[in-house]
Design a protein around this motif. Structure first.
Motif, PDB file in Angstrom:
ATOM      1  N   SER A 194       0.841  -1.210   0.000  1.00 34.86           N
ATOM      2  CA  SER A 194       0.000   0.000   0.000  1.00 34.86           C
ATOM      3  C   SER A 194       0.876   1.261   0.000  1.00 34.86           C
ATOM      4  O   SER A 194       0.491   2.282  -0.550  1.00 34.86           O
ATOM      5  N   LEU A 195       2.070   1.182   0.626  1.00 35.34           N
ATOM      6  CA  LEU A 195       3.004   2.325   0.573  1.00 35.34           C
ATOM      7  C   LEU A 195       3.529   2.560  -0.847  1.00 35.34           C
ATOM      8  O   LEU A 195       3.753   3.688  -1.248  1.00 35.34           O
ATOM      9  N   ALA A 196       3.747   1.456  -1.560  1.00 31.89           N
ATOM     10  CA  ALA A 196       4.336   1.558  -2.907  1.00 31.89           C
ATOM     11  C   ALA A 196       3.295   1.990  -3.936  1.00 31.89           C
ATOM     12  O   ALA A 196       3.630   2.645  -4.929  1.00 31.89           O
ATOM     13  N   ALA A 197       2.033   1.617  -3.696  1.00 31.31           N
ATOM     14  CA  ALA A 197       0.976   1.915  -4.666  1.00 31.31           C
ATOM     15  C   ALA A 197       0.705   3.421  -4.674  1.00 31.31           C
ATOM     16  O   ALA A 197       0.819   4.069  -3.633  1.00 31.31           O
ATOM     17  N   PRO A 198       0.306   3.984  -5.813  1.00 31.82           N
ATOM     18  CA  PRO A 198       0.125   3.334  -7.131  1.00 31.82           C
ATOM     19  C   PRO A 198       1.385   3.381  -7.988  1.00 31.82           C
ATOM     20  O   PRO A 198       1.319   3.077  -9.167  1.00 31.82           O
ATOM     21  N   HIS A 199       2.515   3.753  -7.363  1.00 32.98           N
ATOM     22  CA  HIS A 199       3.717   4.008  -8.165  1.00 32.98           C
ATOM     23  C   HIS A 199       4.463   2.737  -8.544  1.00 32.98           C
ATOM     24  O   HIS A 199       5.134   2.698  -9.559  1.00 32.98           O
ATOM     25  N   ALA A 200       4.402   1.725  -7.670  1.00 30.11           N
ATOM     26  CA  ALA A 200       5.264   0.562  -7.884  1.00 30.11           C
ATOM     27  C   ALA A 200       4.639  -0.692  -7.284  1.00 30.11           C
ATOM     28  O   ALA A 200       3.817  -0.608  -6.373  1.00 30.11           O
ATOM     29  N   GLU A 201       5.061  -1.830  -7.829  1.00 28.70           N
ATOM     30  CA  GLU A 201       4.729  -3.118  -7.215  1.00 28.70           C
ATOM     31  C   GLU A 201       5.949  -3.609  -6.444  1.00 28.70           C
ATOM     32  O   GLU A 201       7.010  -3.002  -6.508  1.00 28.70           O
ATOM     33  N   LEU A 202       5.766  -4.715  -5.707  1.00 33.41           N
ATOM     34  CA  LEU A 202       6.836  -5.167  -4.818  1.00 33.41           C
ATOM     35  C   LEU A 202       7.283  -6.589  -5.086  1.00 33.41           C
ATOM     36  O   LEU A 202       6.473  -7.465  -5.390  1.00 33.41           O
ATOM     37  N   LEU A 203       8.585  -6.762  -4.931  1.00 27.58           N
ATOM     38  CA  LEU A 203       9.186  -8.082  -4.833  1.00 27.58           C
ATOM     39  C   LEU A 203       9.520  -8.288  -3.352  1.00 27.58           C
ATOM     40  O   LEU A 203      10.045  -7.371  -2.716  1.00 27.58           O
ATOM     41  N   ALA A 204       9.189  -9.454  -2.811  1.00 21.94           N
ATOM     42  CA  ALA A 204       9.522  -9.755  -1.413  1.00 21.94           C
ATOM     43  C   ALA A 204      10.898 -10.400  -1.371  1.00 21.94           C
ATOM     44  O   ALA A 204      11.114 -11.468  -1.950  1.00 21.94           O
ATOM     45  N   MET A 205      11.837  -9.747  -0.690  1.00 26.15           N
ATOM     46  CA  MET A 205      13.199 -10.262  -0.654  1.00 26.15           C
ATOM     47  C   MET A 205      13.300 -11.344   0.426  1.00 26.15           C
ATOM     48  O   MET A 205      13.111 -11.060   1.609  1.00 26.15           O
ATOM     49  N   VAL A 206      13.539 -12.565   0.009  1.00 24.04           N
ATOM     50  CA  VAL A 206      13.593 -13.697   0.956  1.00 24.04           C
ATOM     51  C   VAL A 206      14.906 -14.469   0.800  1.00 24.04           C
ATOM     52  O   VAL A 206      14.972 -15.671   1.056  1.00 24.04           O
ATOM     53  N   LYS A 207      15.953 -13.743   0.388  1.00 27.25           N
ATOM     54  CA  LYS A 207      17.267 -14.384   0.257  1.00 27.25           C
ATOM     55  C   LYS A 207      17.785 -14.806   1.633  1.00 27.25           C
ATOM     56  O   LYS A 207      17.270 -14.360   2.666  1.00 27.25           O
ATOM     57  N   ALA A 208      18.845 -15.635   1.598  1.00 21.85           N
ATOM     58  CA  ALA A 208      19.512 -16.061   2.844  1.00 21.85           C
ATOM     59  C   ALA A 208      18.506 -16.609   3.853  1.00 21.85           C
ATOM     60  O   ALA A 208      18.440 -16.167   4.999  1.00 21.85           O
ATOM     61  N   ASN A 209      17.721 -17.605   3.375  1.00 21.05           N
ATOM     62  CA  ASN A 209      16.718 -18.244   4.243  1.00 21.05           C
ATOM     63  C   ASN A 209      15.788 -17.198   4.853  1.00 21.05           C
ATOM     64  O   ASN A 209      15.478 -17.232   6.037  1.00 21.05           O
ATOM     65  N   ALA A 210      15.316 -16.280   3.983  1.00 19.17           N
ATOM     66  CA  ALA A 210      14.421 -15.204   4.430  1.00 19.17           C
ATOM     67  C   ALA A 210      15.039 -14.441   5.606  1.00 19.17           C
ATOM     68  O   ALA A 210      14.422 -14.257   6.650  1.00 19.17           O
ATOM     69  N   TYR A 211      16.276 -13.964   5.372  1.00 17.28           N
ATOM     70  CA  TYR A 211      16.999 -13.203   6.401  1.00 17.28           C
ATOM     71  C   TYR A 211      17.022 -14.000   7.726  1.00 17.28           C
ATOM     72  O   TYR A 211      16.820 -13.450   8.802  1.00 17.28           O
ATOM     73  N   GLY A 212      17.269 -15.298   7.598  1.00 18.41           N
ATOM     74  CA  GLY A 212      17.343 -16.143   8.787  1.00 18.41           C
ATOM     75  C   GLY A 212      15.999 -16.496   9.386  1.00 18.41           C
ATOM     76  O   GLY A 212      15.941 -17.199  10.403  1.00 18.41           O
ATOM     77  N   HIS A 213      14.905 -16.035   8.779  1.00 19.83           N
ATOM     78  CA  HIS A 213      13.574 -16.253   9.362  1.00 19.83           C
ATOM     79  C   HIS A 213      12.921 -17.562   8.896  1.00 19.83           C
ATOM     80  O   HIS A 213      11.825 -17.872   9.365  1.00 19.83           O
ATOM     81  N   SER A 214      13.538 -18.272   7.953  1.00 20.73           N
ATOM     82  CA  SER A 214      13.014 -19.503   7.347  1.00 20.73           C
ATOM     83  C   SER A 214      12.259 -19.210   6.062  1.00 20.73           C
ATOM     84  O   SER A 214      11.148 -18.671   6.059  1.00 20.73           O
ATOM     85  N   LEU A 215      12.885 -19.619   4.969  1.00 16.98           N
ATOM     86  CA  LEU A 215      12.256 -19.478   3.653  1.00 16.98           C
ATOM     87  C   LEU A 215      10.940 -20.252   3.611  1.00 16.98           C
ATOM     88  O   LEU A 215       9.940 -19.771   3.070  1.00 16.98           O
ATOM     89  N   ALA A 216      10.952 -21.450   4.214  1.00 14.11           N
ATOM     90  CA  ALA A 216       9.765 -22.318   4.132  1.00 14.11           C
ATOM     91  C   ALA A 216       8.550 -21.661   4.789  1.00 14.11           C
ATOM     92  O   ALA A 216       7.422 -21.820   4.329  1.00 14.11           O
ATOM     93  N   LEU A 217       8.786 -20.900   5.859  1.00 16.03           N
ATOM     94  CA  LEU A 217       7.667 -20.226   6.520  1.00 16.03           C
ATOM     95  C   LEU A 217       7.337 -18.894   5.854  1.00 16.03           C
ATOM     96  O   LEU A 217       6.167 -18.505   5.774  1.00 16.03           O
ATOM     97  N   CYS A 218       8.378 -18.193   5.385  1.00 12.48           N
ATOM     98  CA  CYS A 218       8.168 -16.799   4.976  1.00 12.48           C
ATOM     99  C   CYS A 218       7.792 -16.622   3.510  1.00 12.48           C
ATOM    100  O   CYS A 218       7.016 -15.708   3.186  1.00 12.48           O
ATOM    101  N   ALA A 219       8.334 -17.463   2.619  1.00 11.03           N
ATOM    102  CA  ALA A 219       8.004 -17.258   1.194  1.00 11.03           C
ATOM    103  C   ALA A 219       6.501 -17.444   0.964  1.00 11.03           C
ATOM    104  O   ALA A 219       5.864 -16.577   0.360  1.00 11.03           O
ATOM    105  N   PRO A 220       5.903 -18.535   1.468  1.00 18.28           N
ATOM    106  CA  PRO A 220       4.449 -18.666   1.264  1.00 18.28           C
ATOM    107  C   PRO A 220       3.658 -17.547   1.952  1.00 18.28           C
ATOM    108  O   PRO A 220       2.640 -17.093   1.417  1.00 18.28           O
ATOM    109  N   ALA A 221       4.133 -17.076   3.103  1.00 19.01           N
ATOM    110  CA  ALA A 221       3.418 -15.985   3.794  1.00 19.01           C
ATOM    111  C   ALA A 221       3.480 -14.705   2.970  1.00 19.01           C
ATOM    112  O   ALA A 221       2.487 -13.971   2.870  1.00 19.01           O
TER     113      ALA A 221
END
Ligand SMILES: *Cc1c(COP(=O)(O)O)cnc(C)c1O
Length: 394
Positions: free
Chosen positions: A22-49
């Protein structure tokens, strides 16, 4: 289970994702950065979320991380931020990963692998990185014409995106960002003058988004007939980056004030008291006796050490939360254990929950607190939480 774990609030991550969109709209869309195991948070939990929160794109570092993301999110675009390594083009094509590319050999390997896979002309998307000032990845603006032939009609490759990375989006004056975007503007004109068209302008991290850069980036994209894609990471995990110098509260960008109010930390790092003992004055604590009890004390042994990511140098100069109070770390942090002083915290018993990052009672320890105490940034605090620390969704 050894009591040293991380709790991930996947609902908070979803809400952060929606808020940032909502902050980016209407100017831009977003990519969710989930590199490095979602910044240590777990890719498996965070990418689907993140995808549940509306992310159409995920960003990962490598083809290996991309294959893991693809297995979790079959229908989401996956961008490989550090590009392919030699020999990985076929895997990128097989798993429908979209590489950032900047070296001629990367484009050559992708082109031959795409031909070998029978790809139709213009069917395999690539995002081209431009070095607008970071001297890390990217084609130098002066060398951009050397890549144009790689996207000639008939090539299976399609220039889908033009990407650059902002190296000082957390500098409050915005000067470096302004200059990088001006260089990018120039490169985009030369790309279209060469008869090439890219759909996406792929620029901007969390500090850029929170500082209000979605609008100028979106306007730059629109001037070239493109759509803007920003790539927040840290903010997605609910942490507001620090700006240098900090904005005065009255003049900080409205997007930053809104983010402070809306973003929710996703990660809580916990451990537990293994045992409590009373020691007399003069007792030495831990390796090399760097702490000596000055009076009779109560000490609690905690199941967390530097192999879990609790930095060793924090011994004798940081605290953990026990029963909602700050318990100072005494003596050296060991590989697997540490000791806190609970003399002034009544009722501590084995099994009590301990918080390393997060809230307990009225007290909070943030990733920024760890970062300040160890001379680093929240990104490193999160990514050094060790692999043996279980990540669980709550
Ligand atoms: C990690 C990374 C980001 C995200 O940065 P944050 O500051 O965590 O938002 C964006 N773009 C690139 C190229 C990155 O490597």
């Amino acid at each position: 289970m050894r009591p040293c774990w991380v709790e991930i609030r996947t609902r908070a991550l979803e809400e952060n994702m929606r808020f940032l969109a909502s902050l980016a709209a209407p100017h831009a869309e977003l990519l969710a950065m989930v590199k490095a195991n979602a910044y240590g948070h777990s890719l498996a939990l965070c990418a689907p979320a993140a995808v549940r929160g509306g992310a159409g794109w995920l960003g990962v570092t490598s083809v290996e991380e991309g294959i893991a993301a693809r297995a979790l999110c079959p229908d989401t675009r996956v961008l490989i931020m550090s590009g392919i390594a030699r020999g990985q083009a076929a895997a990128a094509i097989q798993f429908e990963l979209t590489p950032i590319a900047w070296e001629l050999w990367q484009l050559d390997e992708l082109e031959s692998a795409a031909r070998a896979a029978g790809a139709a002309p213009g069917s395999f998307p690539v995002h081209l990185e431009i070095d607008t000032g970071m001297s890390r990845q990217g084609v130098l603006p002066g060398e951009i014409s050397s890549i144009f032939s790689r996207f000639a009609p008939g090539s299976p490759l399609r220039l889908e995106g033009v990407m650059t990375h902002l190296y000082a989006a957390d500098e409050a004056d915005g000067q470096a960002t302004h200059e990088q975007l001006a260089r990018l503007d120039n490169v985009l004109s030369r790309i279209s003058a060469a008869g090439l068209f890219a759909e996406w302008l792929n620029v901007g991290n969390s500090p850029a988004l929170l500082a209000g850069q979605a609008q100028p980036i979106g306007e730059l994209a629109a001037r070239h007939g493109m759509k803007a894609l920003l790539r927040p990471g840290l903010a997605l995990f609910g942490v507001v980056p620090e700006f240098d110098p900090a904005f005065d509260v009255e003049v900080e960008p409205p997007s930053l004030s809104r983010a402070r109010a809306a973003l929710k930390p996703v990660l809580t790092w916990k451990s537990a008291v293994v045992g409590v003992r009373s020691v007399p004055a003069g007792a030495s604590v831990g390796y090399n006796g760097t702490f000596v009890a000055t009076e009779p004390m109560r000490l609690a042994l905690i199941a967390v050490g530097y192999a879990d990511g609790l930095v060793r140098s924090l011994g004798n100069r940081f605290h953990l939360l026990v029963r909602g109070q700050r318990a100072p770390l005494v003596g050296r942090v060991s590989m697997d254990q540490s000791v806190v002083d609970v003399t002034d915290i009544p009722g501590v018993v084995a099994g009590d929950e301990v918080v390393l990052i997060g809230k307990q009672g009225d007290e909070t320890i943030s990733s920024h607190d760890h970062a300040r105490a160890t001379g680093t940034i929240p990104w490193e605090v999160f990514t050094r939480i060790g692999p043996r620390v279980a990540r669980t969704a709550v």
